[in-house]
Each structure stands twice: as C-alpha cells, then as structure tokens.
Design a protein around this motif. Sequence first.
Motif, PDB file in Angstrom:
ATOM      1  N   SER A 105       0.831  -1.196   0.000  1.00 45.76           N
ATOM      2  CA  SER A 105       0.000   0.000   0.000  1.00 45.76           C
ATOM      3  C   SER A 105       0.871   1.253   0.000  1.00 45.76           C
ATOM      4  CB  SER A 105      -0.940   0.005   1.213  1.00 45.76           C
ATOM      5  OG  SER A 105      -0.306   0.522   2.355  1.00 45.76           O
ATOM      6  N   THR A 106       0.398   2.271  -0.679  1.00 53.27           N
ATOM      7  CA  THR A 106       1.144   3.525  -0.744  1.00 53.27           C
ATOM      8  C   THR A 106       1.273   4.131   0.647  1.00 53.27           C
ATOM      9  OG1 THR A 106       0.311   3.892  -2.976  1.00 53.27           O
ATOM     10  CG2 THR A 106       1.207   5.809  -1.820  1.00 53.27           C
ATOM     11  N   GLU A 107       0.219   4.023   1.448  1.00 55.75           N
ATOM     12  CA  GLU A 107       0.264   4.587   2.793  1.00 55.75           C
ATOM     13  C   GLU A 107       1.345   3.912   3.637  1.00 55.75           C
ATOM     14  OE1 GLU A 107      -4.195   3.868   2.004  1.00 55.75           O
ATOM     15  OE2 GLU A 107      -2.317   3.454   0.956  1.00 55.75           O
TER      16      GLU A 107
ATOM     17  N   LEU B 241       0.746  11.972   3.601  1.00 59.54           N
ATOM     18  CA  LEU B 241       0.283  10.676   4.102  1.00 59.54           C
ATOM     19  C   LEU B 241      -1.169  10.728   4.565  1.00 59.54           C
ATOM     20  CD1 LEU B 241       0.695   7.747   4.943  1.00 59.54           C
ATOM     21  CD2 LEU B 241       1.755   8.564   7.068  1.00 59.54           C
ATOM     22  N   GLU B 242      -1.555  11.806   5.204  1.00 56.35           N
ATOM     23  CA  GLU B 242      -2.937  11.897   5.687  1.00 56.35           C
ATOM     24  C   GLU B 242      -3.927  11.901   4.531  1.00 56.35           C
ATOM     25  OE1 GLU B 242      -3.499  15.111   8.406  1.00 56.35           O
ATOM     26  OE2 GLU B 242      -2.086  14.297   9.898  1.00 56.35           O
ATOM     27  N   GLU B 243      -3.613  12.671   3.492  1.00 57.28           N
ATOM     28  CA  GLU B 243      -4.511  12.724   2.335  1.00 57.28           C
ATOM     29  C   GLU B 243      -4.559  11.376   1.635  1.00 57.28           C
ATOM     30  OE1 GLU B 243      -7.373  14.193  -0.031  1.00 57.28           O
ATOM     31  OE2 GLU B 243      -6.510  15.139   1.754  1.00 57.28           O
ATOM     32  N   MET B 244      -3.413  10.707   1.491  1.00 58.75           N
ATOM     33  CA  MET B 244      -3.382   9.388   0.857  1.00 58.75           C
ATOM     34  C   MET B 244      -4.185   8.388   1.683  1.00 58.75           C
ATOM     35  SD  MET B 244      -2.231   7.929  -1.927  1.00 58.75           S
ATOM     36  CE  MET B 244      -0.819   8.861  -2.541  1.00 58.75           C
TER      37      MET B 244
ATOM     38  N   ASP C  11      -6.694  -2.421   3.012  1.00 63.64           N
ATOM     39  CA  ASP C  11      -5.552  -3.263   3.337  1.00 63.64           C
ATOM     40  C   ASP C  11      -4.332  -2.485   3.831  1.00 63.64           C
ATOM     41  OD1 ASP C  11      -6.812  -5.641   2.804  1.00 63.64           O
ATOM     42  OD2 ASP C  11      -6.193  -5.712   0.705  1.00 63.64           O
ATOM     43  N   SER C  12      -4.462  -1.187   4.036  1.00 59.67           N
ATOM     44  CA  SER C  12      -3.320  -0.403   4.502  1.00 59.67           C
ATOM     45  C   SER C  12      -3.343  -0.249   6.011  1.00 59.67           C
ATOM     46  CB  SER C  12      -3.311   0.979   3.850  1.00 59.67           C
ATOM     47  OG  SER C  12      -2.316   1.786   4.444  1.00 59.67           O
ATOM     48  N   ARG C  13      -2.377  -0.819   6.689  1.00 60.78           N
ATOM     49  CA  ARG C  13      -2.298  -0.692   8.144  1.00 60.78           C
ATOM     50  C   ARG C  13      -1.942   0.740   8.535  1.00 60.78           C
ATOM     51  NH1 ARG C  13       1.698  -5.679   8.570  1.00 60.78           N
ATOM     52  NH2 ARG C  13       2.213  -4.750   6.547  1.00 60.78           N
ATOM     53  N   ALA C  14      -0.971   1.337   7.873  1.00 61.23           N
ATOM     54  CA  ALA C  14      -0.594   2.705   8.199  1.00 61.23           C
ATOM     55  C   ALA C  14      -1.728   3.674   7.874  1.00 61.23           C
ATOM     56  CB  ALA C  14       0.664   3.102   7.430  1.00 61.23           C
ATOM     57  N   GLY C  15      -2.460   3.397   6.808  1.00 57.56           N
ATOM     58  CA  GLY C  15      -3.581   4.252   6.445  1.00 57.56           C
ATOM     59  C   GLY C  15      -4.658   4.244   7.509  1.00 57.56           C
ATOM     60  N   LYS C  16      -5.028   3.059   7.965  1.00 58.18           N
ATOM     61  CA  LYS C  16      -6.063   2.953   8.998  1.00 58.18           C
ATOM     62  C   LYS C  16      -5.589   3.579  10.305  1.00 58.18           C
ATOM     63  CE  LYS C  16      -6.465  -1.500   8.221  1.00 58.18           C
ATOM     64  NZ  LYS C  16      -6.916  -2.915   8.285  1.00 58.18           N
TER      65      LYS C  16
END
Length: 362
Positions: free
Chosen positions: A306-308, A325-328, A344-349
């Motif tokens: 994931s990009t995040e 990162l917040e916007e992504m 599926d992004s852990r950092a995103g969530k």
Amino acid sequence: MQKFKLSLRVSSALRTAHPRTTPLRSYSTEARLTTDHVRIVEVGPRDGLQNEKKSISLETKLELIRRLANTGVTTIEAGSFVPAKWVPQMASTSEILQHLLRTPPPSQNQIAYNYLVPNIKGLENLVTILESEGATAGSKDDAKASTTTEISLFAAATESFSKANTNCTIAESIERVRPIVALAKEKDIRVRGYVSVALGCPYEGPDVSPGKVAEITATLLEMGADEVSVADTTGMGTAPRTLELLHALSAAGIANSDLALHFHDTYGQALVNTIVGLEHGIRIFDSSVGGLGGCPYSKGATGNVSTEDLVHTLHGLGMHTGIDLEEMSRIGAWISEQLGRANDSRAGKATLARIAGEKTCP
C-alpha cells in the motif's frame, strides 16, 4: 547460502552514495535523484483496479485519479490499452486519457500519467487520441507542462508465466516490444518497462533466475526504455533473494537510477524488501493506494504494497517523497469503501484513527 545482514543504521546508510564498480552501459536514463528522495509510482488506478470483480464506473476512476493528483504524487498509472475482453475494468481507458488531456486535475506539481500498452495496437490507439486532441506527450523537463503522457510495457522472467500471460515465449514477447518502443520514441513518449515474476513464479516457484531478470531488464533498456520496474508479482520475494537479484542487476551494468521495484505483499515481506532496495540505492518504488491489486495468474497473490504503508516507512527512515500521508490515507479508505472491500493499509487505517482521536480530544 551467504548469511544476509540488514543494517540497523538504515537512516544514515541510505544517505551514503554507493560507489559503482562495474561499467555502465549506454542506456536511456533520467536525471539522478537525490539520495534522500524517493519517487513513488502510484499504480492504484490501473494495476490496483484491473482485477476487481465489481464493475467500476468511469466517474469513480476519474475521481480516484483526481484525488491522487492532490497528494504530491508525481507518477500515476491511469489505465491500460488492452482489449476489453481481456480486462473489462480497463475498457474506459480511452475516455480517461481524453479527460486528462482536456481537463487535467489540479495539482501543485507536474504529473506523469502512464498507460500500459500490451502491443503495438494499444500504442497506436493512444497516439490516435493524442493527435485527435491536438496534444503531445509532453516533457517532464517542460516546467509549463502540468501533465505528461507515458506508456509502460511488460515482459515476464519465466517462460511459463509469459505463455500464460501473453501466449508467447519470452523471446517472442521481447520482439513484440521492439516496435512499441520505436513508435514511442518517434512520438517522444517516455517508456517504462516491467519485468514480471522477478522473484517468484506461480508456475515455476520462487527460484527465478536473477541472471534472466537482469538479461531482460538490460534488453529493455538497450532498446530504449527509460526505466524498468522489476516486479515481485507473486510476493514470494525475501530479503536475501531481493539482494541477490539487485546484485545481479548491478553486475549487468544496470544503474540504480534506471530501476524501480514493484513489490506485492502476499507474505508480508514488501516493506522488508523495500528497505533492502533502499540500502542498495534504489529510489523508485511502485505502490497502490489502499493496497489495491493482485494478479489473476497467481493464485493467492494479494495486492501491491500500500502507498500509505510505503510512505509511512520511508518517512520514518528520514526519506522524502513529497506525498501527504494523511490525504493518501483518506483516499485509501474512500476507494476501499467504493469497491466494497477492506482497506488493506495498516498505516492508512492507523493514520485515520489518530486523526479522528485528535479531533475528539478536548
């Protein structure tokens, strides 16, 4: 097997230039990146969406691209000029190209929109649209150009995958690529190559020949590709085997600046392998917002890293991406909801949970 060691002083090691001991071949290259900057190629709108079962509207695809354009990303895979019977989700690529040429999304930086072309017919269709719109592909060196148009093409590192994916041998696929590159160069269109299953094949297993990958990569660069993304399509790659592959590429005289790495996270090794690539000197990585993606020819292969998650890791190592990162993270949550699938992004969530927590604090 040689014992693999991962440096614990990653942040400082990444800032150290790696001396070259092998002669460079005369490849088509782009300007060297600074040692602490990483260019991320966002593949979500193409590689991420192409195998989704649920039909995705043109409006949703354009909205995804519009949102991504506002994150600081500089390269976005926008679509694929493949026959709709092969990949139904990419049937609207012509409309996407026309829209981006006529009304490109607002962005603080120039964005290269990339389109996969599997054969000469695909590139001819792209060129026809450019000409009908009175447009050129544009140049990344032109500060006045808000967007550029690029293409990507692919070859596989194993005969079995090549036959399953393109119905031809590796040698035949390379010959099919030559006229695509020639026409692209004639039209001043930048070319990106892909080498699939470089670290594991669903038919032949994990032991893909690093020498074969290097040979194909060198061939694509020699015929005029500006950059080659070496792809762990199945996610079978491990840190030692990633390093072995990078050594083989270096031994073939291939410059790090001509390479990108494309990791899938099937076995949870994508970020580990990314750090191996960083320590080796690679500064271009592919990723997909929300971890979208997967390979229809590789059972069990999950999405791209994931990009995040990638941005969070890179920023934590002191690297710069220019990406918000917040916007992504917001985009990852939004597109996952649109597709009716888990994010599926852990950092995103985690990023969104942190933001929500901050807003509720007194």
